[in-house]
Scaffold this motif. Structure first.
Motif, PDB file in Angstrom:
ATOM      1  N   ASP A 122       0.836  -1.201   0.000  1.00  0.00           N
ATOM      2  CA  ASP A 122       0.000   0.000   0.000  1.00  0.00           C
ATOM      3  C   ASP A 122       0.874   1.256   0.000  1.00  0.00           C
ATOM      4  O   ASP A 122       0.620   2.210  -0.756  1.00  0.00           O
ATOM      5  N   ARG A 123       1.897   1.249   0.814  1.00  0.00           N
ATOM      6  CA  ARG A 123       2.787   2.411   0.891  1.00  0.00           C
ATOM      7  C   ARG A 123       3.502   2.637  -0.434  1.00  0.00           C
ATOM      8  O   ARG A 123       3.622   3.780  -0.902  1.00  0.00           O
ATOM      9  N   THR A 124       3.993   1.557  -1.044  1.00  0.00           N
ATOM     10  CA  THR A 124       4.716   1.701  -2.311  1.00  0.00           C
ATOM     11  C   THR A 124       3.785   2.173  -3.424  1.00  0.00           C
ATOM     12  O   THR A 124       4.180   2.969  -4.283  1.00  0.00           O
ATOM     13  N   GLN A 125       2.538   1.687  -3.415  1.00  0.00           N
ATOM     14  CA  GLN A 125       1.576   2.150  -4.408  1.00  0.00           C
ATOM     15  C   GLN A 125       1.311   3.647  -4.271  1.00  0.00           C
ATOM     16  O   GLN A 125       1.267   4.381  -5.270  1.00  0.00           O
ATOM     17  N   MET A 126       1.154   4.119  -3.023  1.00  0.00           N
ATOM     18  CA  MET A 126       0.922   5.551  -2.825  1.00  0.00           C
ATOM     19  C   MET A 126       2.165   6.368  -3.174  1.00  0.00           C
ATOM     20  O   MET A 126       2.061   7.465  -3.724  1.00  0.00           O
ATOM     21  N   GLN A 127       3.336   5.817  -2.868  1.00  0.00           N
ATOM     22  CA  GLN A 127       4.579   6.511  -3.252  1.00  0.00           C
ATOM     23  C   GLN A 127       4.670   6.630  -4.768  1.00  0.00           C
ATOM     24  O   GLN A 127       5.066   7.683  -5.311  1.00  0.00           O
ATOM     25  N   PHE A 128       4.297   5.577  -5.469  1.00  0.00           N
ATOM     26  CA  PHE A 128       4.287   5.601  -6.937  1.00  0.00           C
ATOM     27  C   PHE A 128       3.349   6.691  -7.462  1.00  0.00           C
ATOM     28  O   PHE A 128       3.713   7.461  -8.359  1.00  0.00           O
ATOM     29  N   LEU A 129       2.143   6.766  -6.901  1.00  0.00           N
ATOM     30  CA  LEU A 129       1.192   7.795  -7.333  1.00  0.00           C
ATOM     31  C   LEU A 129       1.763   9.186  -7.088  1.00  0.00           C
ATOM     32  O   LEU A 129       1.651  10.081  -7.945  1.00  0.00           O
ATOM     33  N   ALA A 130       2.378   9.389  -5.921  1.00  0.00           N
ATOM     34  CA  ALA A 130       2.936  10.698  -5.599  1.00  0.00           C
ATOM     35  C   ALA A 130       4.023  11.085  -6.591  1.00  0.00           C
ATOM     36  O   ALA A 130       4.074  12.220  -7.082  1.00  0.00           O
ATOM     37  N   VAL A 131       4.899  10.136  -6.911  1.00  0.00           N
ATOM     38  CA  VAL A 131       5.973  10.408  -7.865  1.00  0.00           C
ATOM     39  C   VAL A 131       5.390  10.693  -9.247  1.00  0.00           C
ATOM     40  O   VAL A 131       5.797  11.649  -9.930  1.00  0.00           O
TER      41      VAL A 131
END
Length: 284
Positions: A18-27
């Protein structure tokens, strides 16, 4: 409010995904990728703070997004998200490349040995009408240490339409479609303006019984194996076979009401100048 996977009661692997998915969206959003429209489970997180975690991240993209642009933005954002999230030796690989659909997979493990793998899919099948797309502030859980960002996302009406498209897909019987429709009903989503404006009456009349029959086939055994592991534990505990049957009935009855209302007001394919065989419930 969007809660972290840990706050919802999930384990370390779900938290890292979940954290990596949100980090991807932010980037991706920092790269200026505003022509990508978020849909699916992560869109439900953005719209309503859904407690159903998602396996993958799905987008529609505008027609003027080139293959070259996708090849530039998506792998770069995935690789950067992996580094920022602490995934060692992350592998980013394109698993599908076609004119209408492209897919990438990311795999990696953190220093504690927690391994994750998930995919990003970008569809080039059109986007919903602009009035049914929203820009939402994505309030990332504080524990993820990711600055908040804004993302373009399917609005509630288009989300319902997308879920109906999914229900009607050949060789697909997916419990999360029923569950998400139940959530959209709970939050008072209303697809009828979209359907009245963009779907031919003939399409609505022909598809209505197909939607109902598909819901009947998505039984509790499927929900137990494919949906419940992705729900927050307290939500999962409240869904037994009887509750699942109630939810299926609720969704079927509400879809019947929406479609009946839309059929009564919709125009014909000739009036809309749209092919009734290619009509799309998300208005694409």
């Amino acid at each position: 409010m969007i809660n972290s996977a840990n706050d919802l009661g999930f384990g370390p692997d779900a938290e890292m995904r979940d954290r990596t998915q949100m980090q991807f969206l932010a980037v991706l959003m920092r790269q200026g990728a505003s022509r990508f429209i978020l849909k699916g489970g992560m869109a439900m997180r953005a719209l309503y703070g859904s407690t159903r975690l998602t396996k993958d991240v799905d987008f529609d993209c505008e027609d003027n997004v080139s293959q070259q642009s996708m090849q530039s933005h998506i792998p770069k954002a995935l690789s950067q998200a992996a580094r920022t999230a602490g995934l060692g030796g992350a592998e980013v690989k394109q698993t599908k490349q076609a004119d209408r659909s492209n897919r990438w997979r990311i795999r990696g493990a953190n220093s504690n040995g927690v391994t994750i793998a998930w995919e990003v899919e970008v569809s080039r099948r059109g986007t919903p009408p602009v009035q049914f797309i929203e820009t939402r502030a994505f309030e990332v859980p504080a524990s993820y240490r990711i600055p908040n960002f804004s993302v373009r996302v399917y609005g509630p009406a288009a989300m319902v339409g997308g879920k109906v498209n999914a229900l009607l897909s050949d060789h697909r019987s997916v419990p999360r479609d029923v569950y998400d429709l139940g959530e959209l009903i709970r939050f008072r989503a209303d697809p009828t303006p979209l359907w009245i404006g963009f779907l031919p009456r003939e399409t609505l009349e022909r598809k209505r019984p197909l939607v109902m029959s598909k819901i009947e086939r998505i039984n509790f055994a499927l929900a137990n194996s494919e949906l419940l592991p992705y729900l927050a534990p307290d939500v999962r505990a409240r869904i037994d076979e009887a509750r699942w049957d109630e939810l299926r009935l609720q969704v079927a009855e509400q879809l019947e009401r929406w479609m009946s209302e839309a059929i009564g007001k919709a125009r014909t394919s000739k009036e809309l100048h749209r092919d009734p065989d290619n009509a799309d419930f998300a208005g694409r």
